[in-house]
Design an enzyme around this catalytic site. Structure first.
Site, PDB file in Angstrom:
ATOM      1  CG  HIS A  16      12.728  18.620  -6.181  1.00  0.00           C
ATOM      2  ND1 HIS A  16      13.885  18.044  -6.632  1.00  0.00           N
ATOM      3  CD2 HIS A  16      12.700  19.868  -6.730  1.00  0.00           C
ATOM      4  CE1 HIS A  16      14.536  18.893  -7.417  1.00  0.00           C
ATOM      5  NE2 HIS A  16      13.831  19.998  -7.489  1.00  0.00           N
ATOM      6  NE  ARG A  34      11.281  20.397 -10.084  1.00  0.00           N
ATOM      7  CZ  ARG A  34      11.329  21.581  -9.490  1.00  0.00           C
ATOM      8  NH1 ARG A  34      10.348  21.937  -8.671  1.00  0.00           N
ATOM      9  NH2 ARG A  34      12.322  22.404  -9.706  1.00  0.00           N
ATOM     10  CG  HIS A  89      10.335  21.214  -3.945  1.00  0.00           C
ATOM     11  ND1 HIS A  89      11.183  21.962  -3.153  1.00  0.00           N
ATOM     12  CD2 HIS A  89      10.329  21.841  -5.157  1.00  0.00           C
ATOM     13  CE1 HIS A  89      11.650  22.985  -3.845  1.00  0.00           C
ATOM     14  NE2 HIS A  89      11.133  22.940  -5.061  1.00  0.00           N
TER      15      HIS A  89
END
EC number: 1.3.5.1
Length: 660
Positions: free
Chosen positions: A289, A353, A424
């Site tokens: 992330h 991302r 993440h």
């Protein structure tokens, strides 16, 4: 000791021989025909269980996040006997509560060109063409129903002045389809699922077992029939049997030690199922992330996420010169590099991302990073505050700004936030077919615990969508079909397979307690995390991955000979909890590196240094790697077995992604 749990610390695997190629596999559960009709056809063709018979059927569900909580509430309301398990002290502590930014749905409230087809296309493209078309289309199709379900439950989504539901943009798309509740979307959605779950607990259809850690899967006659748990308060090891088992236990990002996941998040439920025969799909697909608060010290135990929604109004930049150490407020526009806007003008700060994360890494590697160690970039809201006013920014992002200020001691209204990529979400997980059934009959897997609908990269605001789609709509339709097809006799607790599973857990606990070495569990976990981040993080290379595999094997041998687990088994013992989890993380870490080594292409979050375009973008090789990698456990000391599921694209053309 059972051979299921005895670790082999003297692996005989040759250093250049990492896996065995097995037979190809296919998803045989997805119906044929036009993609728009497949989910309707699957539901209509599914066998049903009449209400009187549902009361006689028991379902075990492990995990109480969005997927597990929604499935337990829905199946309980349908009349089944549901046994729900979580290791937290309350279902409301599931990690789904931490999600901030929003949930996608193709409702086209902004009339900006959104549709089911566009959400389907964006998700396939965002996943770098490594997801199944059938699953992704179903996800897009069900998305609108999720919003209606949650509004009916009273979830307080943000609304415009006139009372209509508000939406905003997220990375990788050019429409506004993300519904949100300020920066607390996961919390509000989980409370909705929790209320529905507690209603069924009160009705008696669901029995809730908190503080129970699943440590083994029970397989009888080739079918999943139960689990073995350890009571985290008393230490008691117990067996539970049922007609079917659903795992909804989240992702495995904590294999990296530092991640945005809750510290208790782990892979043990999925990994123990893997060792019992469930294939593990695409383990190397890890999402980094781009919008996290940078690491602040060697003693940090987790990382904090700043919602991707901030990229709607925040502009990301670094100084043009690495020598520029001025206060960011004193750096004029001409000395700033808004590198995402420069490199990707069509999407700007809202690129997916994986692309935003790698771009941040590149500018920091060039020596232009900011903050301690140069591992950070600025996320600046000065433009938004000047354009919208501070009150408007506070209304949209106030709780996120407050969280940042409390953690860093800096005021993001006055100075830019500092962010840096961090682990993440994990797109890998247990392999499942269209029905969400694993390679073990009777074992279903929902949410992040399965290898997901996201391919090699998850678009922002899709995790909550997948969890609730699986829990509220998919599992309640496919699990009954399995139950109607198979008339299963009850499994007594003294069945040999049950007793063997219980004994294997007790033997493992006894072994961990008996080693009495010199190193703490956390020291092993931190070392594993360093290896994984260094060699299987944002960029992977062949030499680095081979080094990582050798280091993990060394670490595994040292763990089983020198770990120190204090305390006893029959008591509250958090060192023992962590030891069980870290032992599984070590084995998973090796498989992740083997999977990354075998996949000699760059795709989404999996970036191989040897496979990139001239301008540093991910370069796929569709002729060789357009498949799901489904790994079978090869036994202690053996080599994992790779089964390939070919990905066929009928509705989306495979091409190199471009967000420029």
């Amino acid at each position: 000791m059972s051979t299921e749990t005895m670790p082999d610390t003297h692996s005989s695997i040759d250093a250049d021989d990492y896996f065995v190629l097995g037979d190809p596999i296919a998803d045989t559960a997805a119906p044929a025909g036009p993609i728009k009709d497949r989910w309707s056809k699957r539901r209509f063709d599914a066998h049903l269980v009449n209400p009187a018979n549902r009361r006689k059927i028991k379902i075990i569900i492990v995990g109480t996040g969005l997927a597990g909580g929604a499935a337990a509430a829905t199946l309980g309301e349908a009349g089944y006997q549901v046994e729900s398990f979580c290791y937290q002290d309350s279902p409301r502590r599931a990690h789904s509560i931490a999600a901030q930014g929003g949930i996608n749905a193709a409702k086209n409230y902004k009339n900006d060109g959104d549709s089911i087809d566009r959400l389907f296309y964006d998700t396939v493209k965002g996943g770098d063409y490594r997801a199944r078309e059938s699953n992704v289309y179903r996800l897009a199709e069900v998305s609108a129903n999720i919003i209606d379900q949650c509004v009916a439950q009273g979830v307080p989504f943000a609304r415009e002045y006139g009372g209509l539901l508000d939406t905003r943009s997220f990375g990788g798309v050019q429409v506004q389809r993300t519904f949100y509740a300020r920066g607390q979307t996961g919390q509000q959605l989980l409370i909705g699922a929790y209320q529905a779950l507690q209603r069924q607990v009160n009705a008696g259809t669901v029995r809730m077992h908190t503080r129970h850690d699943m440590l083994e899967l029970i397989v009888v006659d080739g079918r999943a029939r139960g689990i073995v748990t350890r009571d985290l308060i008393t230490g008691e090891v117990e067996a539970w049997t049922a007609d079917v088992v659903i795992l909804a236990t989240g992702g495995y990002g904590n294999v990296f030690f530092l991640s945005t996941n809750a510290m208790g998040s782990n892979v043990t439920a999925g990994w123990r199922a893997h060792r019992k025969g469930a294939y593990f799909g695409n383990p190397c697909y890890t999402q980094i992330h781009p919008t996290c608060i940078p690491v602040s010290g060697d003693y940090q135990s987790k990382l904090t996420l700043m919602s991707e929604s901030l990229r709607n109004d925040g502009r990301i930049w670094v100084p043009k010169s690495g020598e520029d150490k001025r206060d960011p407020r004193d750096i004029p526009e001409e000395d700033r590099d808004y590198y995402l806007e420069r490199r990707y003008p069509a999407f700007g700060n809202l690129v997916p991302r994986d692309i935003a994360s790698r771009a941040a890494k590149y500018v920091c590697d060039e020596g232009r990073g900011v903050g301690p160690g140069g591992l950070g970039v600025y996320l600046d809201f000065a433009d938004a505050i000047n354009r919208l006013g501070r009150k408007a920014v506070e209304a949209k992002y106030g709780n996120l700004f407050d969280m940042y200020a409390q953690i860093t001691g800096e005021n993001p209204y006055e100075t830019p936030m500092r962010i840096y990529p961090a682990v993440h979400y994990t797109m890998g997980g247990l392999w499942v077919d269209y029905d969400l059934q694993s390679s073990i009959p009777g074992l279903f897997v929902g949410g992040e615990a399965n290898f997901s609908d996201h391919g090699a990269n998850r678009l922002g605001a899709s995790a909550l969508m997948q969890g609730l789609a699986d829990g509220y709509f998919v599992l309640p339709a496919t699990v009954p079909d399995y139950l109607a097809e198979h008339k299963l006799a009850p499994v007594p607790l003294d069945h040999p397979d049950v007793l063997e599973a219980v004994q294997s857990v007790k033997d493992r606990i006894d072994l961990l307690l008996s080693i009495q070495g010199h190193r703490t569990v956390d020291s092993f976990h931190k070392e594993l995390g360093h290896i994984m981040w260094e060699y299987c993080g944002m960029e992977r290379t062949e030499s680095g991955l081979k080094k990582a595999i050798a280091e993990i094997r060394r670490l595994k041998a040292e763990f089983w000979s020198d770990v120190l687990v204090t305390g006893k088994g029959l008591e509250l013992n958090q060192a023992l909890e962590r030891a069980n989890r870290v032992a599984d993380f070590i084995e998973l870490g090796e498989l992740m590196c083997i999977d990354a080594l075998e996949r000699r292409e760059s795709a989404g979050g999996h970036f191989r240094g040897e496979s990139q375009t001239e301008d540093g973008e991910a370069l796929r090789h569709d002729d060789e790697y357009a498949y799901v990698a489904a790994w079978e456990w090869g036994g202690d000391g053996g080599r994992p077995i790779l089964h390939k599921e070919d990905l066929v694209y009928e509705y989306v053309e495979m091409k190199q992604r471009s967000y420029k």
